[in-house]
Motif scaffolding. Sequence first.
Motif, mmCIF file in Angstrom:
data_model
loop_
_atom_site.group_PDB
_atom_site.id
_atom_site.type_symbol
_atom_site.label_atom_id
_atom_site.label_comp_id
_atom_site.label_asym_id
_atom_site.label_seq_id
_atom_site.Cartn_x
_atom_site.Cartn_y
_atom_site.Cartn_z
ATOM 1 N N GLU A 228 0.826 -1.213 0.000
ATOM 2 C CA GLU A 228 0.000 0.000 0.000
ATOM 3 C C GLU A 228 0.857 1.259 0.000
ATOM 4 O O GLU A 228 0.572 2.223 -0.710
ATOM 5 N N HIS A 229 1.919 1.257 0.815
ATOM 6 C CA HIS A 229 2.762 2.453 0.916
ATOM 7 C C HIS A 229 3.432 2.736 -0.425
ATOM 8 O O HIS A 229 3.446 3.885 -0.886
ATOM 9 N N TRP A 230 4.000 1.691 -1.039
ATOM 10 C CA TRP A 230 4.658 1.898 -2.325
ATOM 11 C C TRP A 230 3.680 2.464 -3.352
ATOM 12 O O TRP A 230 3.978 3.442 -4.037
ATOM 13 N N ASN A 231 2.520 1.838 -3.457
ATOM 14 C CA ASN A 231 1.573 2.252 -4.504
ATOM 15 C C ASN A 231 0.897 3.586 -4.212
ATOM 16 O O ASN A 231 0.334 4.207 -5.109
ATOM 17 N N HIS A 232 0.979 4.047 -2.978
ATOM 18 C CA HIS A 232 0.427 5.353 -2.630
ATOM 19 C C HIS A 232 1.468 6.456 -2.813
ATOM 20 O O HIS A 232 1.145 7.579 -3.226
ATOM 21 N N GLU A 233 2.749 6.122 -2.504
ATOM 22 C CA GLU A 233 3.788 7.149 -2.461
ATOM 23 C C GLU A 233 4.719 7.156 -3.680
ATOM 24 O O GLU A 233 5.322 8.179 -3.989
ATOM 25 N N PHE A 234 4.872 6.019 -4.329
ATOM 26 C CA PHE A 234 5.904 5.911 -5.366
ATOM 27 C C PHE A 234 5.334 5.400 -6.686
ATOM 28 O O PHE A 234 4.220 4.901 -6.748
ATOM 29 N N GLU A 235 6.156 5.513 -7.711
ATOM 30 C CA GLU A 235 5.822 4.983 -9.029
ATOM 31 C C GLU A 235 7.031 4.227 -9.558
ATOM 32 O O GLU A 235 8.147 4.481 -9.129
ATOM 33 N N PRO A 236 6.831 3.309 -10.504
ATOM 34 C CA PRO A 236 5.549 2.876 -11.062
ATOM 35 C C PRO A 236 4.834 1.913 -10.130
ATOM 36 O O PRO A 236 5.373 1.530 -9.084
ATOM 37 N N LYS A 237 3.647 1.508 -10.502
ATOM 38 C CA LYS A 237 2.825 0.645 -9.669
ATOM 39 C C LYS A 237 3.476 -0.732 -9.493
ATOM 40 O O LYS A 237 4.069 -1.284 -10.409
ATOM 41 N N ALA A 238 3.347 -1.277 -8.271
ATOM 42 C CA ALA A 238 3.830 -2.626 -7.975
ATOM 43 C C ALA A 238 2.664 -3.609 -8.064
ATOM 44 O O ALA A 238 1.593 -3.361 -7.502
ATOM 45 N N TRP A 239 2.886 -4.691 -8.790
ATOM 46 C CA TRP A 239 1.862 -5.722 -8.986
ATOM 47 C C TRP A 239 2.335 -7.012 -8.316
ATOM 48 O O TRP A 239 3.282 -7.642 -8.780
ATOM 49 N N CYS A 240 1.694 -7.403 -7.226
ATOM 50 C CA CYS A 240 2.070 -8.635 -6.500
ATOM 51 C C CYS A 240 1.367 -9.829 -7.121
ATOM 52 O O CYS A 240 0.154 -9.984 -6.979
ATOM 53 N N ILE A 241 2.138 -10.707 -7.769
ATOM 54 C CA ILE A 241 1.516 -11.852 -8.450
ATOM 55 C C ILE A 241 2.129 -13.183 -8.005
ATOM 56 O O ILE A 241 1.966 -14.201 -8.661
ATOM 57 N N GLY A 242 2.832 -13.174 -6.886
ATOM 58 C CA GLY A 242 3.512 -14.389 -6.414
ATOM 59 C C GLY A 242 2.729 -15.116 -5.339
ATOM 60 O O GLY A 242 1.575 -14.773 -5.062
ATOM 61 N N SER A 447 -5.634 -13.180 -3.950
ATOM 62 C CA SER A 447 -5.151 -11.819 -4.231
ATOM 63 C C SER A 447 -4.216 -11.780 -5.440
ATOM 64 O O SER A 447 -4.339 -10.894 -6.302
ATOM 65 N N SER A 448 -3.285 -12.716 -5.532
ATOM 66 C CA SER A 448 -2.339 -12.715 -6.661
ATOM 67 C C SER A 448 -3.041 -13.089 -7.962
ATOM 68 O O SER A 448 -2.710 -12.572 -9.033
ATOM 69 N N TRP A 449 -3.999 -13.986 -7.870
ATOM 70 C CA TRP A 449 -4.796 -14.390 -9.033
ATOM 71 C C TRP A 449 -5.538 -13.177 -9.601
ATOM 72 O O TRP A 449 -5.520 -12.921 -10.803
ATOM 73 N N HIS A 450 -6.177 -12.419 -8.714
ATOM 74 C CA HIS A 450 -6.905 -11.214 -9.140
ATOM 75 C C HIS A 450 -5.956 -10.174 -9.731
ATOM 76 O O HIS A 450 -6.276 -9.536 -10.740
ATOM 77 N N THR A 451 -4.798 -9.975 -9.068
ATOM 78 C CA THR A 451 -3.853 -8.957 -9.528
ATOM 79 C C THR A 451 -3.335 -9.269 -10.920
ATOM 80 O O THR A 451 -3.223 -8.377 -11.778
ATOM 81 N N LEU A 452 -3.011 -10.537 -11.188
ATOM 82 C CA LEU A 452 -2.521 -10.908 -12.518
ATOM 83 C C LEU A 452 -3.612 -10.709 -13.569
ATOM 84 O O LEU A 452 -3.344 -10.216 -14.673
ATOM 85 N N ASN A 453 -4.847 -11.056 -13.253
ATOM 86 C CA ASN A 453 -5.961 -10.822 -14.181
ATOM 87 C C ASN A 453 -6.084 -9.340 -14.515
ATOM 88 O O ASN A 453 -6.248 -8.949 -15.676
ATOM 89 N N GLN A 454 -6.000 -8.525 -13.478
ATOM 90 C CA GLN A 454 -6.123 -7.077 -13.658
ATOM 91 C C GLN A 454 -4.990 -6.553 -14.542
ATOM 92 O O GLN A 454 -5.222 -5.723 -15.439
ATOM 93 N N LEU A 455 -3.777 -7.040 -14.295
ATOM 94 C CA LEU A 455 -2.626 -6.599 -15.082
ATOM 95 C C LEU A 455 -2.784 -6.977 -16.554
ATOM 96 O O LEU A 455 -2.582 -6.146 -17.450
ATOM 97 N N ILE A 456 -3.162 -8.221 -16.815
ATOM 98 C CA ILE A 456 -3.325 -8.672 -18.208
ATOM 99 C C ILE A 456 -4.421 -7.876 -18.903
ATOM 100 O O ILE A 456 -4.267 -7.446 -20.055
ATOM 101 N N ASP A 457 -5.541 -7.654 -18.204
ATOM 102 C CA ASP A 457 -6.644 -6.876 -18.796
ATOM 103 C C ASP A 457 -6.190 -5.458 -19.143
ATOM 104 O O ASP A 457 -6.529 -4.917 -20.199
ATOM 105 N N GLU A 458 -5.429 -4.858 -18.231
ATOM 106 C CA GLU A 458 -4.958 -3.490 -18.430
ATOM 107 C C GLU A 458 -4.015 -3.410 -19.626
ATOM 108 O O GLU A 458 -4.090 -2.494 -20.454
ATOM 109 N N LEU A 459 -3.114 -4.405 -19.734
ATOM 110 C CA LEU A 459 -2.160 -4.434 -20.840
ATOM 111 C C LEU A 459 -2.879 -4.670 -22.180
ATOM 112 O O LEU A 459 -2.509 -4.094 -23.199
ATOM 113 N N GLN A 460 -3.899 -5.523 -22.138
ATOM 114 C CA GLN A 460 -4.678 -5.759 -23.358
ATOM 115 C C GLN A 460 -5.390 -4.495 -23.814
ATOM 116 O O GLN A 460 -5.467 -4.202 -25.001
ATOM 117 N N ALA A 461 -5.930 -3.750 -22.858
ATOM 118 C CA ALA A 461 -6.615 -2.499 -23.189
ATOM 119 C C ALA A 461 -5.644 -1.494 -23.802
ATOM 120 O O ALA A 461 -5.963 -0.785 -24.763
#
Length: 466
Positions: A228-242, A447-461
Motif C-alpha cells: 500500500e505504501h509503495w503504490n500510494h507514495e511511489f511509481e511505477p505501480k507494484a503488482w504482487c503476483i507471487g 489476491s495474486s490471481w486477481h492482480t494478474l488478471n487485472q494486469l493482463i486486462d490493463e495491458l490488453q486495453a
Amino acid sequence: MAPCSSRPHLVLFPFMAKGHTIPILHLARLLLHRNTTVTVFTTPANRPFIYDSLSDTEASIIELPFPQNIAGVPVGVESTEKLPSMSLFVPFAAATKLMQPNFEQALQALLNVTCIISDGFLGWTLQSATKFGIPRLVFYGMNNYSQTLARVVTGNGQLSGPELDDEEFAVTNFPWIKLTRNDFDEPFNSREPKGPDFDFLAEQFVATSKSYGIVINSFYELEPLYVEHWNHEFEPKAWCIGPLCSVESAKNEPRSYQKPPWLQWLDQKLAQGSSVLYVAFGSQAEIPSQQMREIADGLEKSNVNFLWVTRKSESELDNGFEERVKERGLVVREWIDQKAILGHESIQGFLSHCGWNSVLESICAKVPILACPMMAEQHLNARMVVEEIKVGLRVQTSNGSVRGFVKSDGLEKMLRELMEGEEGKEVRKKVKEFGEAAKKAKEEGGSSWHTLNQLIDELQALRSDR
C-alpha cells in the motif's frame, strides 16, 4: 494492430543469473496457464537451462549473441555464476547494452507484443520498448518490504546520518523498524555514494521509474502495509503476483527416473523419524574460508542432521569434516532442486542467506528460517523474516553487527533453538500460517490471481488503444 480480443503476447527477458532467471521461468508458466503467448529472450550459453525448464510448454525461446571482449570477463562466460569474482558484476551487466540492436531486430519481427517484462538490471530494454510503443514492466526479484524501505531511507538521506555503520536509526514512516548502514550494500551504505557501481544502479532505477510497472514476486497478505505504501507514495505501480515458486510444472518424470542421492538420503532420514536442517547460501555469495570452517564447526557441534549444498571444494571445509558427520550430515556440490528439498517431509529448518527466492520457497514449504544474510538486499530480507513476519530466527555474530563474523558457538546455539527450542516452535507456527496464505493467494479468487488478471486486462486495453 490486432484487436484486443487476440491472445496477449508477453516478452520475458531475464538477467543472466539463476536466481533472476528461475522466477521468470515460473512466471512464464503462470502466464501460459492464462492462455497467453510467451517469448523468452536469452543467450546461447543460458538457452539449455531455459529450454529444459520450458520444454513441455509452448513458450518460444529467442537467442541473442552475448557481447564478447568484456574487460576482465573470460570468453564464454554468460552468467554471473561463472564470473571469476562478483567484482566483475557491473562490467558484465553493463555489457548487456550491446545486445540492444539484436534485441530490437528480433522484437520487430514478433507479432502484436503486449508488453515486455525485463529484469531490472536490463534497464536499456526501456529504450527498445519505447521505440516500438510497448509497455515495459520490471522484475527485480525483491519484495515490497525491502524495496520500500530502501526507497524511503535513500530518498530521505537517512543513510548519511548515523556516525557509525552499526548505529540504529528509525525509518521514516515506519518508526518501529530500526536499521543501520550495515543493512545496505555498497555503494548505498556510503555517506556520499558514487563510482561505477552507483552510476550503473542509478541508471537502472531511472529506467524503472519510467516503466509501466514492477512485477513483484510476493503476495499481498505477506506485506500489505508495504504494498500500500509503495503504490500510494511511489511509481511505477507494484503488482504482487507471487509466490511464483508455487507454479506447478507439468513435467512428468521419465520411467527410468532414479532419485538423486541427496533425495534418497532424505528419504532414509524420514524413515528413521529424523528431522533435517537444510543449509544453503545461494549461488552468488563469496564466503571466506574462515567463515566456512566456523559454519562447518557449528553444524558439527550442534548434532542436528543436515543437508548442506555448497559451491566450495572439499578442501575448503575442515579436513575430515564430512567423514566425522557422515551419519547425520550430507554435503552436496551440484545444482539441486531446492524446491524439492524444502518440500521434503524430513526438512524442518533452513539455514539461509535470505535471498528472496529462498525465503519464498521456505514459506511455501512451511519451513522456518535461520537467517544468515550475505549481500545485496538479503540483510533487509532477514529483518523482514525475523522482525516483521516472524517466520525465522537470526544467527548471532561475534560483535553484534549485522555484518559480523559468525562463530561456531553462536551458530550452534541458534541451530538448536530453531530445531528444538521454544522460539523455534513459535516461528514454525507462524511460517505455517503464511504458507497457507501463500497457497490461497495463488488459487482462483486469491489476491495474486486477481492482480494478474487485472494486469493482463490493463495491458490488453493498452494494446487495443495502440
